[in-house]
Motif scaffolding. Sequence first.
Motif, short mmCIF file in Angstrom:
data_model
loop_
_atom_site.label_atom_id
_atom_site.label_comp_id
_atom_site.label_asym_id
_atom_site.label_seq_id
_atom_site.Cartn_x
_atom_site.Cartn_y
_atom_site.Cartn_z
N TYR A 1 33.72 20.74 -26.48
CA TYR A 1 32.99 21.22 -27.93
C TYR A 1 32.32 22.14 -27.96
O TYR A 1 31.34 22.85 -26.16
CB TYR A 1 31.46 19.70 -27.26
CG TYR A 1 32.01 18.60 -27.72
CD1 TYR A 1 31.87 17.36 -29.03
CD2 TYR A 1 32.81 17.31 -26.61
CE1 TYR A 1 32.44 16.55 -28.76
CE2 TYR A 1 32.79 16.04 -26.64
CZ TYR A 1 33.12 15.53 -28.14
OH TYR A 1 33.54 14.44 -28.06
N PHE B 1 29.03 24.06 -29.51
CA PHE B 1 27.40 24.14 -30.44
C PHE B 1 27.72 25.16 -31.13
O PHE B 1 27.09 26.38 -30.35
CB PHE B 1 26.77 23.34 -30.39
CG PHE B 1 26.84 22.40 -29.50
CD1 PHE B 1 26.90 21.21 -30.16
CD2 PHE B 1 27.56 22.18 -27.63
CE1 PHE B 1 27.28 19.73 -30.00
CE2 PHE B 1 27.99 20.75 -28.08
CZ PHE B 1 27.50 19.69 -28.93
N ARG C 1 30.50 29.90 -37.35
CA ARG C 1 31.22 28.78 -37.30
C ARG C 1 32.22 29.49 -37.96
O ARG C 1 33.89 28.52 -37.33
CB ARG C 1 30.26 28.05 -37.73
CG ARG C 1 30.81 26.36 -36.84
CD ARG C 1 29.91 25.15 -37.68
NE ARG C 1 30.02 25.20 -39.04
CZ ARG C 1 28.39 25.59 -38.92
NH1 ARG C 1 27.18 25.25 -38.61
NH2 ARG C 1 28.47 25.21 -40.60
N MET D 1 30.87 21.87 -33.94
CA MET D 1 29.65 21.64 -34.03
C MET D 1 28.46 22.04 -34.86
O MET D 1 28.69 23.44 -34.26
CB MET D 1 28.99 20.62 -32.85
CG MET D 1 30.05 19.87 -32.00
SD MET D 1 30.35 18.17 -32.59
CE MET D 1 28.96 16.94 -32.66
N TYR E 1 25.33 22.06 -35.18
CA TYR E 1 23.89 21.84 -34.63
C TYR E 1 23.92 23.07 -33.57
O TYR E 1 24.17 23.61 -33.26
CB TYR E 1 24.02 20.14 -33.69
CG TYR E 1 24.18 19.31 -34.56
CD1 TYR E 1 23.67 18.70 -35.96
CD2 TYR E 1 25.32 18.57 -34.00
CE1 TYR E 1 24.21 17.32 -36.92
CE2 TYR E 1 25.90 17.50 -34.36
CZ TYR E 1 24.98 16.33 -36.00
OH TYR E 1 25.10 15.29 -37.08
N LEU F 1 21.82 22.80 -30.36
CA LEU F 1 21.19 22.22 -29.36
C LEU F 1 19.50 23.02 -29.78
O LEU F 1 19.58 23.37 -29.28
CB LEU F 1 21.96 22.20 -28.56
CG LEU F 1 23.18 21.83 -28.24
CD1 LEU F 1 24.30 21.65 -26.66
CD2 LEU F 1 23.17 20.55 -28.56
N GLN G 1 19.47 21.07 -36.55
CA GLN G 1 19.39 20.69 -34.51
C GLN G 1 19.14 19.72 -33.58
O GLN G 1 18.49 19.04 -34.49
CB GLN G 1 18.10 21.35 -33.83
CG GLN G 1 16.64 21.09 -34.31
CD GLN G 1 15.34 22.04 -33.35
OE1 GLN G 1 15.23 22.92 -33.25
NE2 GLN G 1 14.13 21.41 -33.52
#
Length: 171
Positions: free
Chosen positions: A4, A6, A13, A30, A32, A34, A76
């Motif tokens: 994964y 982030f 991205r 992902m 997001y 964190l 987030q």
Amino acid sequence: DSIYTFEPNPNSREIISKNFKLNNIDANLMKYALSNESGTVELETTGCDTAGRAAINVNESLENHSEYTDSISVQQIRGDELISQDVCPPDVMKLDVEGAEGLVLAGLQNMLDNGTCRTIFFELHMPSEIGQSIEDYGFSEKEVLDIMENTGYDIEILSETEGNIRAKATR
């Protein structure tokens, strides 16, 4: 095993996604950031270099950093919330979040308590002339290290340079 990654910055991205495809890496990318709470937050970027440095602006934490000239709204999420939604907790984690290390670790408190992650490689961004630091997000070096040590991790400092501490936490 699953990977994964982030990355809340859509430009970064896109670059990561292209690199994954070029290198045949099967990973979950992902969108997001964190953190210690879920919701929408402003991601500050350094203008035209939007695939480079970016930082979450929490409680005007970046008011003293004029290099951030653009802003986008991003999602987030608490890491523990993702894990409760069937995302596998990591065995190994690399954490480099431009000063927000304390926020990310606070959002992963259940995972840290459970001991599922055996190794965390991390970079602490300390106060310096360049970029934001853990203090901009309301944490001291001791507080960030205590989050890990209080849940059973041993900390090994790998290197220190002006403004950065690179370390490894193991169980």
